[in-house]
Design a protein around this motif. Structure first.
Motif, PDB file in Angstrom:
ATOM      1  N   GLY A   1      -7.945  -4.845  -6.894  1.00 20.04           N
ATOM      2  CA  GLY A   1      -8.813  -4.011  -5.751  1.00 20.04           C
ATOM      3  C   GLY A   1      -9.210  -3.452  -6.294  1.00 20.04           C
ATOM      4  O   GLY A   1      -9.111  -1.768  -5.755  1.00 20.04           O
ATOM      5  N   ALA A   2      -8.514  -2.231  -7.434  1.00 19.19           N
ATOM      6  CA  ALA A   2      -7.619  -1.302  -7.954  1.00 19.19           C
ATOM      7  C   ALA A   2      -8.179  -1.173  -9.043  1.00 19.19           C
ATOM      8  O   ALA A   2      -8.083  -0.718 -10.743  1.00 19.19           O
ATOM      9  CB  ALA A   2      -5.917  -0.770  -8.994  1.00 19.19           C
ATOM     10  N   VAL A   3      -9.520  -0.322  -8.254  1.00 17.23           N
ATOM     11  CA  VAL A   3     -11.219  -0.486  -9.432  1.00 17.23           C
ATOM     12  C   VAL A   3     -10.762   1.101 -10.259  1.00 17.23           C
ATOM     13  O   VAL A   3     -11.365   1.127 -11.060  1.00 17.23           O
ATOM     14  CB  VAL A   3     -12.335  -0.217  -9.233  1.00 17.23           C
ATOM     15  N   LEU A   4      -9.643   1.893  -9.583  1.00 15.47           N
ATOM     16  CA  LEU A   4      -9.919   3.379 -10.295  1.00 15.47           C
ATOM     17  C   LEU A   4      -8.521   3.632 -10.403  1.00 15.47           C
ATOM     18  O   LEU A   4      -7.629   3.354  -9.104  1.00 15.47           O
ATOM     19  CB  LEU A   4     -11.118   4.339  -9.325  1.00 15.47           C
ATOM     20  N   ALA A   5      -8.208   4.784 -10.946  1.00 15.18           N
ATOM     21  CA  ALA A   5      -6.549   5.123 -11.340  1.00 15.18           C
ATOM     22  C   ALA A   5      -6.797   6.339  -9.706  1.00 15.18           C
ATOM     23  O   ALA A   5      -7.743   7.129  -9.407  1.00 15.18           O
ATOM     24  CB  ALA A   5      -5.989   5.480 -12.348  1.00 15.18           C
TER      25      ALA A   5
ATOM     26  N   LEU B   1       1.008  -1.181  -0.203  1.00 16.76           N
ATOM     27  CA  LEU B   1      -0.101  -0.034  -0.130  1.00 16.76           C
ATOM     28  C   LEU B   1       0.631   1.212  -0.218  1.00 16.76           C
ATOM     29  O   LEU B   1       0.736   2.634  -0.398  1.00 16.76           O
ATOM     30  CB  LEU B   1      -0.951  -0.094   1.068  1.00 16.76           C
ATOM     31  N   LEU B   2       2.032   0.929   0.230  1.00 13.29           N
ATOM     32  CA  LEU B   2       3.304   2.258   0.156  1.00 13.29           C
ATOM     33  C   LEU B   2       3.579   2.723  -0.497  1.00 13.29           C
ATOM     34  O   LEU B   2       2.771   4.045  -1.534  1.00 13.29           O
ATOM     35  CB  LEU B   2       4.240   1.969   1.608  1.00 13.29           C
ATOM     36  N   GLU B   3       3.894   2.351  -1.077  1.00 14.31           N
ATOM     37  CA  GLU B   3       3.997   2.382  -3.051  1.00 14.31           C
ATOM     38  C   GLU B   3       3.333   2.429  -3.233  1.00 14.31           C
ATOM     39  O   GLU B   3       3.525   3.940  -4.672  1.00 14.31           O
ATOM     40  CB  GLU B   3       4.756   1.114  -3.765  1.00 14.31           C
ATOM     41  N   SER B   4       1.768   2.392  -3.309  1.00 14.66           N
ATOM     42  CA  SER B   4       0.615   2.908  -4.133  1.00 14.66           C
ATOM     43  C   SER B   4       0.595   3.920  -4.114  1.00 14.66           C
ATOM     44  O   SER B   4       0.583   5.519  -4.583  1.00 14.66           O
ATOM     45  CB  SER B   4      -0.569   2.349  -3.768  1.00 14.66           C
ATOM     46  N   GLU B   5       0.352   4.478  -2.556  1.00 15.35           N
ATOM     47  CA  GLU B   5       0.073   6.004  -2.023  1.00 15.35           C
ATOM     48  C   GLU B   5       1.257   6.931  -1.466  1.00 15.35           C
ATOM     49  O   GLU B   5       0.699   7.752  -2.116  1.00 15.35           O
ATOM     50  CB  GLU B   5       0.524   5.296  -0.007  1.00 15.35           C
ATOM     51  N   LEU B   6       2.360   6.412  -2.537  1.00 17.15           N
ATOM     52  CA  LEU B   6       3.214   7.487  -2.498  1.00 17.15           C
ATOM     53  C   LEU B   6       3.163   7.666  -4.313  1.00 17.15           C
ATOM     54  O   LEU B   6       3.749   9.075  -4.754  1.00 17.15           O
ATOM     55  CB  LEU B   6       5.242   6.565  -2.054  1.00 17.15           C
ATOM     56  N   PHE B   7       3.206   6.796  -4.756  1.00 17.57           N
ATOM     57  CA  PHE B   7       4.057   6.632  -6.098  1.00 17.57           C
ATOM     58  C   PHE B   7       2.112   6.589  -6.807  1.00 17.57           C
ATOM     59  O   PHE B   7       2.173   7.070  -8.493  1.00 17.57           O
ATOM     60  CB  PHE B   7       4.626   5.911  -6.778  1.00 17.57           C
TER      61      PHE B   7
ATOM     62  N   PRO C   1       3.628   5.630 -11.162  1.00 13.65           N
ATOM     63  CA  PRO C   1       2.792   4.944 -11.036  1.00 13.65           C
ATOM     64  C   PRO C   1       3.114   3.378 -11.144  1.00 13.65           C
ATOM     65  O   PRO C   1       3.458   2.701 -12.158  1.00 13.65           O
ATOM     66  CB  PRO C   1       1.244   5.232 -11.639  1.00 13.65           C
ATOM     67  N   VAL C   2       2.625   3.080  -9.577  1.00 15.17           N
ATOM     68  CA  VAL C   2       2.201   0.951  -9.900  1.00 15.17           C
ATOM     69  C   VAL C   2       1.245   0.884 -11.173  1.00 15.17           C
ATOM     70  O   VAL C   2       0.033   1.330 -11.515  1.00 15.17           O
ATOM     71  CB  VAL C   2       1.537   0.609  -8.939  1.00 15.17           C
ATOM     72  N   GLY C   3       2.441  -0.001 -12.282  1.00 13.29           N
ATOM     73  CA  GLY C   3       1.186  -0.258 -13.461  1.00 13.29           C
ATOM     74  C   GLY C   3       1.269   0.797 -14.496  1.00 13.29           C
ATOM     75  O   GLY C   3       0.182   0.308 -15.597  1.00 13.29           O
ATOM     76  N   ALA C   4       1.860   1.796 -14.231  1.00 18.56           N
ATOM     77  CA  ALA C   4       1.806   2.803 -15.526  1.00 18.56           C
ATOM     78  C   ALA C   4       3.466   2.640 -16.131  1.00 18.56           C
ATOM     79  O   ALA C   4       4.192   2.312 -15.840  1.00 18.56           O
ATOM     80  CB  ALA C   4       1.819   4.628 -15.045  1.00 18.56           C
ATOM     81  N   ASP C   5       3.240   3.018 -17.729  1.00 20.88           N
ATOM     82  CA  ASP C   5       4.399   3.319 -18.226  1.00 20.88           C
ATOM     83  C   ASP C   5       5.859   4.546 -18.394  1.00 20.88           C
ATOM     84  O   ASP C   5       6.629   4.971 -18.910  1.00 20.88           O
ATOM     85  CB  ASP C   5       3.906   2.794 -19.668  1.00 20.88           C
TER      86      ASP C   5
ATOM     87  N   ALA D   1      13.880  -1.722   2.142  1.00 17.99           N
ATOM     88  CA  ALA D   1      14.967  -1.490   0.314  1.00 17.99           C
ATOM     89  C   ALA D   1      14.135  -1.450  -0.797  1.00 17.99           C
ATOM     90  O   ALA D   1      15.138  -0.487  -1.699  1.00 17.99           O
ATOM     91  CB  ALA D   1      16.075  -2.678   0.196  1.00 17.99           C
ATOM     92  N   ALA D   2      13.026  -2.253  -1.033  1.00 22.02           N
ATOM     93  CA  ALA D   2      12.749  -1.744  -2.048  1.00 22.02           C
ATOM     94  C   ALA D   2      12.105  -0.593  -2.937  1.00 22.02           C
ATOM     95  O   ALA D   2      12.443   0.768  -3.768  1.00 22.02           O
ATOM     96  CB  ALA D   2      11.110  -2.701  -3.138  1.00 22.02           C
ATOM     97  N   VAL D   3      11.091   0.310  -1.333  1.00 31.32           N
ATOM     98  CA  VAL D   3      10.753   1.536  -1.575  1.00 31.32           C
ATOM     99  C   VAL D   3      12.014   2.486  -1.431  1.00 31.32           C
ATOM    100  O   VAL D   3      12.270   2.737  -1.783  1.00 31.32           O
ATOM    101  CB  VAL D   3       9.442   1.887  -0.778  1.00 31.32           C
TER     102      VAL D   3
END
Length: 448
Positions: A213-217, A198-204, A257-261, A240-242
């Motif tokens: 569960g990512a029904v919306l961007a 959740l932290l990666e999604s919250e930050l980026f 963003p997670v999942g973005a190009d 370390a990854a974050v």
């Protein structure tokens, strides 16, 4: 002599005109964290595996005398000594080169950076007894206020350190409110309260369909804070990854963003905080040195309440006014009780004590009318996350489970006096898995 309220890299703040002190620091490789001073104006450091080198490495792909770095006229000259694997700067193999402060060199499997040495920042104490919502009249707090006021005028990165409850987020808000970005967003993220996914999604941020569960961007904190200030709290327990993704975002001011190009720009002023000793975490390999040096350009320590008890009357009066009471004289048995307490929860605990006293004294009109009771009131240093219907079910559930894990692990390690093996036996959790959980939550186990 007491510790300085702040340290600063000599080129960091406007108006500071001292000669910088520099060092070579291994930021990645077998010897990460090792450093050697580089004296100015004409100092030199030779890097290699020969014990006679000023910066001796154990990397088997580094030559005995690999490269010499010499300070010269505000820059640094590199001389490669015909090393077997070469010296790389910005991807190019160099033999002789002139590089600026901050340059990173690749030698074998090791990366070495030229960085300024943090020095104690001596400033005149602020004349104000307030900095944003922080209040204090002690010398150590007014010194901290002076540094925060100075740092606010630039976009310099500030690392706020101090125990839980000392007011690190209030200090960050004060820097933002005093800065040219005051009319732009201030976004605060408690990195320690979020599981890694959740932290990666919250930050980026993330795009629609990036994960279950990512029904919306969703825009991440870096994007939401665009033009303003991003405050990252409790960085000591970040994986370390974050850390790697954070470093890239800090250096490029762009995020993916997670999942973005594609990446998105993020014009943010970054403030960070930790109740852990990040210097110690760099030394033991759990925190990236390169990220630490990016975040700690100005490093401010907020003192615990027990070391500045003279601030208690001012703090009490301020808190009572915010609750609609006229403080009156802050004295007598009530103040004696406050002065005699150790305040493990710091200002946050003081606030809880006063809220409890107000609840127990419904007819109170001033401090003298309050029923002050401290014994048995635990410091609330790890509050449960707020359950919000605006978050998806899975996300809210993960936050609560994460908070439970952290509380349980702290209590477990306290009961077992930090002994990992004893904690594993008592909890029934595999020792390797338990160690991973402790690292995730930034909790240190004693060597056993």
């Amino acid at each position: 002599m007491s510790d300085p309220a702040a340290t600063v890299h000599s080129e960091s703040l406007p108006g500071l005109t001292v000669s910088p002190r520099c060092q070579l620091v291994v930021i990645e490789g077998p010897d990460a964290g090792r450093a050697a001073p580089l004296s100015l104006p004409d100092g030199a450091v030779t890097i290699g595996t020969d014990p006679a080198c000023e910066l001796c490495l154990t990397d088997d792909r580094v030559s005995r005398r690999h490269v010499t770095v010499r300070a010269a006229a505000g820059r640094f000259t590199l001389t490669d000594h015909d090393s077997t694997n070469g010296t790389l700067y910005e991807g190019s193999d160099v033999h002789e080169a002139s590089v600026p402060l901050g340059a990173t060199l690749k030698l074998g499997r090791s990366f070495v950076r030229i960085v300024p040495v943090a020095r104690p920042l001596q400033v005149a104490p602020s004349r104000s007894r307030r900095c944003g919502e922080l209040v204090g009249e002690s010398l150590v707090m007014r010194e901290a206020f002076a540094v925060l006021e100075l740092a606010a005028d630039s976009d310099v990165t500030v690392l706020l350190e101090g125990e839980t409850g000392t007011g690190k987020e209030l200090a960050a808000r004060a820097v933002h409110d005093l800065s040219p970005r005051r009319n732009k967003p201030f976004i605060a993220i408690d990195c320690g309260a979020l599981p890694e996914s959740l932290l990666e999604s919250e930050l980026f941020g993330h795009v629609k369909g990036a994960f279950t569960g990512a029904v919306l961007a969703r825009a991440g904190a870096f994007v939401r804070a665009h033009g303003g200030t991003l405050f990252l709290d409790e960085l000591g327990g970040v994986s370390a990854a974050v850390q790697a993704r954070l470093l890239r975002a800090v250096e490029t001011r762009r995020v993916r963003p997670v999942g973005a190009d594609e990446e998105r720009p993020a014009d943010v002023r970054l403030l960070a905080a930790s109740r852990h000793d990040l210097v110690a975490q760099v030394a033991d390999g759990t925190f990236r040195p390169d990220l630490y040096y990016r975040l700690s350009v100005v490093r401010v320590t907020l003192s615990p309440l027990r070391s500045r008890r003279e601030d208690l009357p001012l703090l009490v009066a301020e808190m009572l006014r915010r609750r609609g009471l006229e403080p009156g004289p802050i004295e007598g048995h009530g103040l004696d009780a406050l002065m005699g307490h150790d305040w493990p929860g710091n200002v946050r605990e003081l606030r809880n004590v006063l809220d409890r006293a107000i609840a127990l004294s419904p007819r109170a009109r001033s401090f003298a009318d309050l029923r002050i009771e401290i014994d048995g009131l635990a410091a609330v240093d790890d509050p449960w996350p707020t359950v919000s219907p605006q978050l998806p079910w899975d996300e809210s559930k993960s936050l609560v489970l994460h908070a439970f894990e952290r509380r349980y692990l702290r209590a477990l390690m306290d009961a077992c006096q930090g002994n990992l093996s004893a904690a594993s036996r008592q909890s029934g959790v595999d020792r390797k898995h338990l160690r991973a959980l402790l690292r995730r939550h930034g909790i240190t186990a004693a060597a056993d």
